[in-house]
Write an enzyme that holds these catalytic residues in place. Structure first.
Site, PDB file in Angstrom:
ATOM      1  N   VAL A 128       0.840  -1.202   0.000  1.00  0.00           N
ATOM      2  CA  VAL A 128       0.000   0.000   0.000  1.00  0.00           C
ATOM      3  C   VAL A 128       0.873   1.249   0.000  1.00  0.00           C
ATOM      4  O   VAL A 128       0.577   2.243  -0.681  1.00  0.00           O
ATOM      5  CB  VAL A 128      -0.956  -0.009   1.210  1.00  0.00           C
ATOM      6  N   TYR A 129       1.976   1.189   0.740  1.00  0.00           N
ATOM      7  CA  TYR A 129       2.914   2.313   0.798  1.00  0.00           C
ATOM      8  C   TYR A 129       3.490   2.614  -0.584  1.00  0.00           C
ATOM      9  O   TYR A 129       3.483   3.774  -1.030  1.00  0.00           O
ATOM     10  CB  TYR A 129       4.035   1.981   1.780  1.00  0.00           C
ATOM     11  N   LEU A 130       3.984   1.595  -1.275  1.00  0.00           N
ATOM     12  CA  LEU A 130       4.576   1.814  -2.603  1.00  0.00           C
ATOM     13  C   LEU A 130       3.539   2.323  -3.598  1.00  0.00           C
ATOM     14  O   LEU A 130       3.845   3.168  -4.447  1.00  0.00           O
ATOM     15  CB  LEU A 130       5.212   0.521  -3.110  1.00  0.00           C
TER      16      LEU A 130
END
Length: 218
Positions: A128-130
């Site tokens: 989700v971060y990337l």
């Protein structure tokens, strides 16, 4: 120059604030908690108390008025869940870009992440971060009113900086000290010829100033 940094208490931001203030720039760092202010003052920066998860574009733009450059170095941090990847790593970046446009601050730098990709698959926190970072980068890159440069460091370390880096469109995986990331950002602020570039950064063999001049076409 007057430079405003979002995420002003972050590990890269504090290093950048020290570098910029030491060379005579006027630096302001946006922070969420008043107790962080002392660390910014020690780094030579003016603390600006503002929560980028709840602030309006107008509120952020007011703090960007008169700035020569804006640096987005905020992040939800490794201990946060997926929700804050969306609200900070993506949402705050979009807000800061919109505010820079509103305040007519053209020079805009983003501290992103190697592997950031709006099409990245998966639902784990790092996935989700990337994806959030990739979506933020894509949004910034569409803003014609910004002279943007996106920096994607490799794996960050707290080792002492060497001043020797590899800075290219694609470097491959690698490590890089936070000291050297800050040094590259300080050079990029002054190098508008890197506008429109998304650059990866790892440790290497080129002095920081040489590496930045090289990608700028000098």
């Amino acid at each position: 120059m007057r430079i405003v940094i979002a995420g002003g208490h972050g590990q890269i931001a504090l290093r950048l604030e020290r570098l910029l203030s030491a060379r005579g720039d006027e630096v302001a760092g946006i922070i969420r908690r008043s107790e962080q202010g002392a660390d910014l003052r020690a780094a030579g920066a003016e603390p600006v108390l503002l929560d980028l998860e709840s602030a309006s574009v107008e509120e952020v733009a007011a703090h960007l008025q008169g700035a020569d450059a804006a640096v987005f170095a905020a992040g939800a941090g490794p201990g946060s869940g997926t929700a804050r990847k969306e609200t900070v790593d993506k949402g705050a970046a979009v807000l800061f870009a919109d505010a820079a446009v509103r305040a007519r601050v053209r020079r805009f730098l983003v501290v992103s992440s190697m592997g950031a990709d709006p099409a990245h698959q998966g639902n784990d926190v790092f996935d989700v971060y990337l994806r959030a970072k990739g979506e933020a980068d894509a949004y910034v890159s569409r803003q014609e009113a910004l002279d943007w440069t996106i920096l994607r460091p490799g794996s960050l370390t707290d080792d002492a900086g060497t001043g020797q880096v590899r800075l290219e469109a694609h470097t491959g995986r690698g490590m890089v000290p936070r000291d050297d990331v800050a040094a590259v950002l300080a050079e990029l602020v002054d190098t508008p010829a890197t506008t429109g570039l998304t650059l990866e950064l790892i440790s290497g063999s080129q002095p920081v100033s040489v590496a930045v001049k090289s990608v700028a076409g000098n």
